[in-house]
Design an enzyme around this catalytic site. Structure first.
Site, PDB file in Angstrom:
ATOM      1  CE  LYS A 109      -1.604   2.983   2.624  1.00  0.00           C
ATOM      2  NZ  LYS A 109      -1.838   4.247   1.866  1.00  0.00           N
ATOM      3  N   GLY A 143       6.981   5.873   7.869  1.00  0.00           N
ATOM      4  CA  GLY A 143       6.092   7.026   7.900  1.00  0.00           C
ATOM      5  C   GLY A 143       6.200   7.773   9.211  1.00  0.00           C
ATOM      6  CB  SER A 144       3.915  10.196  10.750  1.00  0.00           C
ATOM      7  OG  SER A 144       2.740   9.469  11.049  1.00  0.00           O
ATOM      8  CB  VAL A 189       0.857   6.551  11.146  1.00  0.00           C
ATOM      9  CG1 VAL A 189       0.375   5.285  10.454  1.00  0.00           C
ATOM     10  CG2 VAL A 189      -0.032   7.725  10.766  1.00  0.00           C
ATOM     11  N   GLY A 190       2.981   5.231  13.128  1.00  0.00           N
ATOM     12  CA  GLY A 190       3.797   4.091  13.526  1.00  0.00           C
ATOM     13  C   GLY A 190       3.451   3.580  14.908  1.00  0.00           C
ATOM     14  CD  GLU A 192      13.193   4.358   7.203  1.00  0.00           C
ATOM     15  OE1 GLU A 192      14.142   5.115   6.944  1.00  0.00           O
ATOM     16  OE2 GLU A 192      12.602   3.673   6.356  1.00  0.00           O
ATOM     17  CB  CYS A 248      12.683  10.050   8.532  1.00  0.00           C
ATOM     18  SG  CYS A 248      13.530   8.733   7.654  1.00  0.00           S
ATOM     19  CD  GLU A 287       9.979  13.796  10.992  1.00  0.00           C
ATOM     20  OE1 GLU A 287      10.892  13.373  10.280  1.00  0.00           O
ATOM     21  OE2 GLU A 287       8.996  13.124  11.326  1.00  0.00           O
TER      22      GLU A 287
END
Length: 343
Positions: free
Chosen positions: A131, A184-185, A188-189, A206, A240, A341
């Site tokens: 995805k 990703g962020s 969400v992680g 990551e 990142c 971030e």
């Protein structure tokens, strides 16, 4: 998502039984196709997500290199043998695939990061549902078509487009998906990690960070300035690994600051297709507004804008999300712009 997982599950048994060197040969062929189409894919990447053509070429090249690297790993798929405590016995380990895995990728490296996930999946004998980020559907589709072109069996790699809520979350929660790889962020992680923990799934994350560049008094200041400028503003800061804080020794502060401001103020901002542009637009309107909001937060907290700090509008900037390269001074560790971030 359900149909894609079912296809991956159906393909798993035959794919798992395919010899590892045979599996890895698909990566070698895919790398060769990507090499032939590098310039085409790089230009499409710049048109789709904005970064400079030079950076887009590097993105595709990373994907090519990793295909070749993981193709080689197919010949080094080693286990271990160990002495047994029992007579006439030996112990060994073998690598075994875990089943169907979900691969969720961001938009900032739309070829490289998916291949970092797809290639190990192929070599290991897993099957997957991929995805991609909703902002870069074209590159994801073309990448999957490359693997189709080289003959990867149906069901080994399955593509699902959609937003996180409608596609990502069902993929993470699906009972037949045994592992998730997500880039990703942090927010969400964290949710994915909690879900995978509750469901006892493998999870690889990551996420974001707040990276610091430290400049010591004996530093080569020309090199330090270039490292800071490139680290902060390459990919328009949308990485990142981007340099988002700089800590400078007092003895080097004045000269380094002057050099950095000269370098940053001279950056050409514009379309990534222009070979002279160093700073391309950010990905979308939402991200532009997020950055502008952080700039205002920095000002309100007492940080001082040395250069930039504004949206770019007018001729040449009316068809993109452009922000002037921005440098703050007089920050403290407690400020939000020093902790969060911004991307």
């Amino acid at each position: 998502v359900g149909k894609a997982v079912e296809a991956a599950k159906d393909a798993y048994r035959d794919w798992m039984a395919t010899p590892v060197p045979v599996r890895s040969d698909y990566l070698l062929r895919a790398g060769l196709v990507l090499e032939q189409r590098k310039e085409e894919l790089a230009e499409l990447m710049t048109r789709e997500m904005g970064k400079t053509l030079k950076e887009s070429r590097g993105d595709v090249q990373e994907g090519i290199d990793f295909c070749f690297y993981m193709a080689g790993e197919g010949r080094r798929f080693f286990g271990h043998t160990m002495p047994s405590e029992l007579a006439n016995k030996f112990s060994m380990t073998v690598r075994h695939p875990i089943g169907v895995v979900g691969l969720i990728t961001p938009w900032n490296f739309p070829i490289a990061i998916p291949i970092w996930k797809i290639a190990p999946m192929i070599v290991s004998g897993c099957t997957s549902v991929f995805k991609p980020a909703e902002d870069t559907p074209l590159l994801a589709t073309l990448l999957v078509q490359v693997f189709e072109e080289v003959g990867l069996p149906p069901g080994v790699l399955n593509l699902v487009h959609g937003y996180g809520e409608e596609a990502g979350a069902p993929l993470v929660e699906h009972p037949d998906v045994r592992g998730i790889s997500f880039t990703g962020s942090l927010d969400v992680g964290r949710m994915i990690n909690e879900t995978c923990g509750r469901l006892m799934k493998r999870c690889s994350l990551e996420l974001g960070s707040k990276n610091v560049l430290i400049v010591m008094p004996d530093a080569n200041l020309d090199l330090a300035v270039e490292a800071a400028a490139w680290g902060a503003f390459a990919t328009s800061g949308q990485r990142c690994t981007a340099t988002s804080r700089i800590v400078v020794h007092d003895d080097a502060r004045k000269d380094f600051t002057e050099g950095l401001l000269e370098r940053v103020s001279g950056m050409k901002v514009g379309s990534g297709l222009d070979p002279d542009v160093e700073l391309a637009p950010v990905i979308n309107e939402k991200q532009k507004q997020r950055i502008l909001e952080y700039i205002e937060i920095g000002k309100q907290e007492g940080a001082r804008v040395l250069t930039g700090g504004n949206e770019l509008t007018g001729d040449g900037y009316d068809k993109g999300n452009f922000i002037a390269p921005t440098v703050f001074d007089d920050m403290t560790p407690a400020m939000r712009i020093a902790q969060e971030e911004i991307f």
